[in-house]
Design a protein around this motif. Structure first.
Motif: not given
Length: 101
Positions: A1-28
């Motif tokens: 435990m780092i000096s001064g660190e407390t047992a308080q909670q901290q919000a942590v955001y996930d930087p990965r996010g999410s994405a929706e994609v459309d599948l596109v067929p490969l060209s011949i």
């Protein structure tokens, strides 16, 4: 435990996010690259241009393209415009691009 660190909670955001994609067929895929029309799309970054010119030269030595057409995007930070992509599709059989910094 780092000096001064407390047992308080901290919000942590996930930087990965999410994405929706459309599948596109490969060209011949062509059976051979011999005598095709090659499009080269430069994303306007200095090293990408150098890589593309060298790659274009080496590929042309091996496959003797009917033509090589060189295109540049407006900016590396923007997607290629629809008219540019339409022109590439209309006047070429295959295309290469590169990302370099």
């Amino acid at each position: 435990m780092i000096s001064g660190e407390t047992a308080q909670q901290q919000a942590v955001y996930d930087p990965r996010g999410s994405a929706e994609v459309d599948l596109v067929p490969l060209s011949i895929r062509p059976k051979s690259l011999l005598h095709l029309r090659l499009a080269v799309l430069d994303n306007t970054k200095w090293n990408a241009g150098k890589l593309l010119r060298k790659t274009m030269s080496k590929l042309d030595e091996e496959f003797s393209f009917e033509s090589i057409n060189y295109y540049k995007k407006e900016s590396f930070s923007k997607v290629a415009s629809a008219p540019l992509l339409a022109e590439i599709a209309e006047h070429n059989d295959i295309a290469i691009t590169a990302i370099g910094d």
